[in-house]
Scaffold this active site. Sequence first.
Site, short mmCIF file in Angstrom:
data_model
loop_
_atom_site.label_atom_id
_atom_site.label_comp_id
_atom_site.label_asym_id
_atom_site.label_seq_id
_atom_site.Cartn_x
_atom_site.Cartn_y
_atom_site.Cartn_z
N GLY A 131 0.91 -1.08 0.00
CA GLY A 131 0.06 0.14 0.05
C GLY A 131 0.86 1.35 -0.05
N ALA A 181 15.51 10.32 -2.10
CA ALA A 181 16.79 10.01 -1.17
C ALA A 181 17.66 8.92 -1.84
CB ALA A 181 16.34 9.89 0.29
N ARG A 234 19.05 10.10 -5.50
CA ARG A 234 20.06 11.14 -5.14
C ARG A 234 21.42 10.53 -4.52
NH1 ARG A 234 16.86 16.85 -4.98
NH2 ARG A 234 16.30 16.91 -7.06
N ARG A 240 -0.12 -4.61 -5.53
CA ARG A 240 0.06 -5.92 -4.83
C ARG A 240 0.29 -6.91 -5.70
NH1 ARG A 240 -0.74 -4.02 0.48
NH2 ARG A 240 -2.48 -2.56 0.84
N GLY A 285 6.19 -2.38 3.05
CA GLY A 285 5.75 -3.07 4.43
C GLY A 285 6.20 -4.37 4.44
N ASP A 286 5.65 -5.26 5.35
CA ASP A 286 6.13 -6.53 5.49
C ASP A 286 6.26 -7.52 4.65
OD1 ASP A 286 7.23 -6.95 8.06
OD2 ASP A 286 5.48 -8.30 8.72
N THR A 320 4.76 2.06 5.61
CA THR A 320 3.24 1.85 5.76
C THR A 320 2.67 2.51 6.72
OG1 THR A 320 1.78 -0.05 6.61
CG2 THR A 320 4.08 -0.17 7.18
N ILE A 321 1.46 3.10 6.53
CA ILE A 321 0.68 3.78 7.50
C ILE A 321 0.26 2.89 8.72
CG2 ILE A 321 -0.41 5.06 5.79
CD1 ILE A 321 -3.06 3.54 6.54
N ASP A 322 0.34 1.67 8.64
CA ASP A 322 0.00 0.61 9.81
C ASP A 322 1.32 0.77 10.97
OD1 ASP A 322 -1.81 0.14 7.99
OD2 ASP A 322 -0.93 -1.87 7.50
N ASP A 349 3.42 -1.30 11.53
CA ASP A 349 3.35 -2.33 12.14
C ASP A 349 4.65 -3.41 12.09
OD1 ASP A 349 3.14 -2.83 9.65
OD2 ASP A 349 1.27 -4.54 9.62
N ARG A 385 -4.72 -2.33 9.48
CA ARG A 385 -4.89 -3.90 9.20
C ARG A 385 -5.40 -4.50 10.37
NH1 ARG A 385 -3.37 -6.55 4.48
NH2 ARG A 385 -2.49 -4.61 3.59
N GLU A 405 -14.16 8.64 23.42
CA GLU A 405 -14.57 8.02 24.59
C GLU A 405 -14.58 6.57 24.68
OE1 GLU A 405 -16.20 10.79 23.03
OE2 GLU A 405 -15.72 11.96 24.98
N GLU A 425 -10.03 -1.10 12.13
CA GLU A 425 -10.35 -1.99 10.99
C GLU A 425 -10.00 -3.48 11.53
OE1 GLU A 425 -8.91 -1.66 7.12
OE2 GLU A 425 -6.69 -1.85 7.84
N ARG A 430 -24.25 7.61 14.16
CA ARG A 430 -23.92 7.72 12.83
C ARG A 430 -22.30 6.96 12.90
NH1 ARG A 430 -28.22 9.14 12.15
NH2 ARG A 430 -29.18 11.08 11.24
N ARG A 454 -4.41 7.57 3.32
CA ARG A 454 -3.07 7.09 2.84
C ARG A 454 -2.62 8.32 1.84
NH1 ARG A 454 -3.76 0.97 1.57
NH2 ARG A 454 -3.55 1.89 -0.69
O1 F6P Z 1 -1.23 -1.91 4.87
C1 F6P Z 1 -1.75 -0.48 4.62
C2 F6P Z 1 -3.21 -0.53 4.59
O2 F6P Z 1 -3.67 0.58 4.18
C3 F6P Z 1 -4.13 -1.14 5.58
O3 F6P Z 1 -4.02 -0.25 6.59
C4 F6P Z 1 -5.31 -1.70 4.82
O4 F6P Z 1 -5.87 -2.68 5.68
C5 F6P Z 1 -4.83 -1.99 3.51
O5 F6P Z 1 -3.88 -1.35 3.35
C6 F6P Z 1 -5.84 -1.73 2.46
O6 F6P Z 1 -5.35 -2.34 1.29
P1 F6P Z 1 -5.86 -1.93 -0.11
O7 F6P Z 1 -5.33 -0.45 -0.63
O8 F6P Z 1 -5.36 -3.05 -1.16
O9 F6P Z 1 -7.28 -1.74 -0.02
#
Ligand code: F6P
Length: 319
Positions: free
Chosen positions: A11, A22, A25, A72, A102-103, A126-128, A130, A172, A188, A223, A244, A253
């Site tokens: 992602g 970076a 260069r 991917r 990422g991983d 990665t934004i996760d 992790d 994730r 909360e 999520e 809501r 992202r």
């Molecule tokens: O790993 C980054 C991420 O944004 C997760 O937080 C999320 O579960 C997943 O990728 C979403 O993947 P896609 O962009 O394939 O929908």
Amino acid sequence: MKRIGVLTGGGDAAGMNAAVRAAVRTIWHNGGEALGIRRGWQGLAEGDAEVMEQGSVSGILHQGGTILRTFRYPEFVSEDSDGPVGKALKKLKLDGLIVIGGDGSFRGAHKLETMFDLPTVGVPATIDNDIPGTDRSIGYDTALNIAVDAVDKIKDTASSHGRIFVIEVMGRDYGLLAAQVAMATGAEETLVPEIPYDIDEICRGIETAYDKGKYHALIIVAEGAGRASQISFDIKSRLNRSVRMVVLGHIQRGGAPTAFDRILATRVTHHATELLLSGKHGVMVGIVANKFKTSSLNKKGGMNHQVVKRNWELAQLLG
Ligand code: F6P
């Protein structure tokens, strides 16, 4: 002259462009040739690459997404040496590769090292957040700030209407983003995959908040802990209140990387590229306690769930 490839995988994460800049260069400063692999592992399998020309990474430091694009491509893990990637590598004649991702990308990078003898160094993005072996991955800080900004806005309308809002954030299977969004917005209730929850208890917590005089309730859901749609339905069916839900989704992202992510990407990728050019490879470069740290691309250690629990506890205590 060394010919070094640069690839972004998995992602996209804000700051990937700063990392590409970076890497390219740093390769140039060392007298090398930089090859941009387009569309991640899929592009590598198709030999889709371009020599990065002077100016090709100008003006991208502040841009979200990745100019190299990404894809991917889980099939790579089961490919043998005669598969599309093996064939493409023979043509590309790379001396090394920087993998920004990422991983999943690091599993691919490890395979390049072991199956194809291609010197490879990983840069965590990665934004996760992790990935074991680094305090922060590129993109996390931007995603956190985007989510906090969105929740602040939702809070205004929630408060005006006295509503309950269930807000789903990405991450994730890891709950750090949710826990820190919750802490930064004073939510909360917070649901993370690391901590089992009981919906009746959540509802009691919401009622207690209203009893104390709050005029809204924000529930942040990772999520990996559940779907905002289901949780808001469950709350609605128990409480006589207006509920809501919002799924922040891929908004987290995109957009310009924060200064933190630009600097992180620049520092860590410069260091990673210098390492690769000096002959060290098969590693990922992270920053731990503000010091560079290398760890194997084939890490066995899992995600740091303790840090999520600590953040969650504080968010819950003060929320
Ligand atoms: O790993 C980054 C991420 O944004 C997760 O937080 C999320 O579960 C997943 O990728 C979403 O993947 P896609 O962009 O394939 O929908």
